[in-house]
Design an enzyme around this catalytic site. Structure first.
Site, mmCIF file in Angstrom:
data_model
loop_
_atom_site.group_PDB
_atom_site.id
_atom_site.type_symbol
_atom_site.label_atom_id
_atom_site.label_comp_id
_atom_site.label_asym_id
_atom_site.label_seq_id
_atom_site.Cartn_x
_atom_site.Cartn_y
_atom_site.Cartn_z
ATOM 1 N N ASP A 36 0.870 -1.193 0.032
ATOM 2 C CA ASP A 36 -0.106 -0.064 0.165
ATOM 3 C C ASP A 36 0.649 1.313 -0.159
ATOM 4 O O ASP A 36 2.009 1.122 0.256
ATOM 5 C CB ASP A 36 -0.927 -0.059 1.448
ATOM 6 C CG ASP A 36 -2.208 -1.091 1.058
ATOM 7 O OD1 ASP A 36 -2.403 -1.307 -0.007
ATOM 8 O OD2 ASP A 36 -2.837 -1.176 2.195
ATOM 9 N N LYS A 58 -3.551 3.335 -2.081
ATOM 10 C CA LYS A 58 -4.682 3.853 -2.156
ATOM 11 C C LYS A 58 -4.648 5.602 -1.468
ATOM 12 O O LYS A 58 -4.211 5.368 -0.365
ATOM 13 C CB LYS A 58 -5.829 3.239 -1.480
ATOM 14 C CG LYS A 58 -6.318 1.964 -2.009
ATOM 15 C CD LYS A 58 -7.410 1.274 -1.386
ATOM 16 C CE LYS A 58 -7.806 -0.067 -1.812
ATOM 17 N NZ LYS A 58 -6.743 -1.106 -1.710
ATOM 18 N N MET A 205 -8.035 8.564 9.253
ATOM 19 C CA MET A 205 -8.730 8.859 7.960
ATOM 20 C C MET A 205 -9.633 10.157 8.044
ATOM 21 O O MET A 205 -10.510 9.964 7.308
ATOM 22 C CB MET A 205 -8.915 7.806 7.020
ATOM 23 C CG MET A 205 -7.893 6.771 6.909
ATOM 24 S SD MET A 205 -8.470 5.118 6.567
ATOM 25 C CE MET A 205 -9.478 4.648 7.767
#
Length: 423
Positions: A36, A58, A205
């Protein structure tokens, strides 16, 4: 059909030193690594050179591969009989969608193992000097995703758009019930009612929805004076910490971009006394290391320990000589001095001695000079003691220190690009 295996490995929060030992072991035997965006690139160096490396990173609204495509890739490579490491930032089961990948493997009858990692929910605050629990301040903590799940809209009131699946207090009881809940133990010298502000709230996030999250917390009964911290790129040399309150963190955090961890609670007030990572002497500095690749790692580690971000950029390469004959002939004759101007020179000479079936006795009666402590240490590793090490590690200091050498035979093993002064 021969099936490989998939290791779903937590890479930790960013500092490559925070991966687990088992995680490193998995990387060392990987045929394929699927990794990632938030994974430290240094971790890929643990894998075999020939291992396939596939980036599926991502970022917000920017996916290289969808989750479904990533799941398919894991199954496909494992069905080829390969050992696959799915390397994920933080912990794979803490908002890492590791559970979804594991279920896809179960449905495909692919064996797998989960290797937990250090989650940024705990590590980023710790590197910012914020303990998520502290006696007398916070007896519990809760972690939330700041992202909306698929299908959620941006409409609705603040509480609905807070980007969490339930009330951010992480407690199913209403606020009035929480405030009356008695404390079961003593926190420091305190005994008293349990309140929502005695729990640390951590949001991952959540930068895109920061305003909604703050509004929802205030609506629940949090004071606008509640301390808050945003920790961006936690545990890395780019770490940035912004401290404020629920009343002003939206304004203070306008220049903070993902990835960032939001910490809400009185524990944030401990940062001024406990911050350590950002107080190191070289924190925030990027330093180019131009030594050979083999020698750069030690210096880079020392720089990193002092808070710097070392960038390895070797401008020199150490190679064996194309013709060893001149060195072999020189070693065949007696000398008064052998002057070593680098640890590489010691290694080259020792390799040729061993090739000739000789050892440290070849230097019996010979005085040895080392230009500095690293070169002297390399001599010592072969059982040899440097007779002279100058106070300054330069050629001029060697000339001044060894005295009159008229009529003496001196051997000077050195790189082909070395300066001519000493010779």
């Amino acid at each position: 059909m021969i099936s490989g295996i998939v290791y779903i490995v937590g890479a930790g929060p960013g500092d490559p030193g925070l991966i687990t030992v088992k995680g490193v072991e998995c990387l060392r035997r990987a045929d394929v690594i699927i990794y990632d965006r938030l994974v430290s690139p240094h971790l890929l160096d643990y894998a075999p050179f020939q291992a396939e490396r596939i980036y599926v990173g991502k970022a917000s609204s920017d996916h290289i591969l969808s989750q479904k495509e990533t799941n398919r890739l894991l199954v496909e490579r494992a069905r080829q009989g390969k050992t696959v490491v799915r390397l994920k930032g933080g912990d794979p089961f803490v908002f890492g969608r590791g559970g979804e990948e594991a279920l896809a493997l179960v449905e495909a009858c692919i064996p797998f193992e989960v290797v937990p990692g250090v989650t940024s929910a705990i590590a980023a605050p710790a590197y910012a000097g914020i303990p998520v629990t502290h006696r007398g301040v916070a007896r519990s903590f809760a972690v939330f995703s700041g992202h909306r799940t698929e299908g959620e809209t941006r409409g609705g009131g603040d509480a609905e758009t807070a980007a969490v699946s339930s009330q951010p207090s992480a407690v199913s009881r209403p606020l009035s019930a929480i405030s009356r809940q008695p404390s079961a133990d003593t926190l420091g010298s305190e005994r008293g009612p349990w309140t929502v502000e005695r729990e640390t709230q951590i949001f991952l996030m959540g930068m895109e929805n920061l305003g909604s999250i703050v509004a929802s917390l205030l609506e629940e009964g949090y004071s606008s004076e509640t301390p808050v911290a945003l920790v961006r790129w936690g545990t890395t040399p780019q770490q940035e910490t912004v401290v404020g309150t629920l009343g002003d963190i939206v304004e203070r955090g306008r220049g903070v971009h993902p990835p960032a961890v939001l910490v809400v609670g009185q524990v944030v007030s401990l940062r001024e006394r406990l911050k350590w990572f950002e107080d190191r002497p070289l924190f925030g500095k990027r330093i180019l290391v131009t030594r050979s690749r083999e020698q750069a790692s030690k210096l880079s580690c020392l720089l990193a320990e002092q808070g710097a971000e070392p960038i390895d950029f070797p401008v020199i390469q150490i190679l064996p000589m194309e013709d060893d004959t001149p060195l072999d002939e020189a070693l065949a004759h007696p000398h008064d001095w052998v002057i070593f101007t680098s640890a590489n020179g010691v290694k080259a000479v020792w390799d040729r001695l061993q090739a000739a079936g000789r050892d440290a006795r070849a230097f019996a009666g010979v005085r040895l000079c080392a230009i500095g402590p690293a070169t002297a240490a390399e001599l010592a590793s072969h059982g040899l003691h440097a007779d002279f090490v100058p106070a300054e590690y330069v050629a001029e200091a060697i000339v001044a220190g060894i005295g009159d050498v008229a009529g003496q035979r001196i051997m000077l093993p050195r790189a082909d690009i070395a300066q001519e002064f000493l010779a």
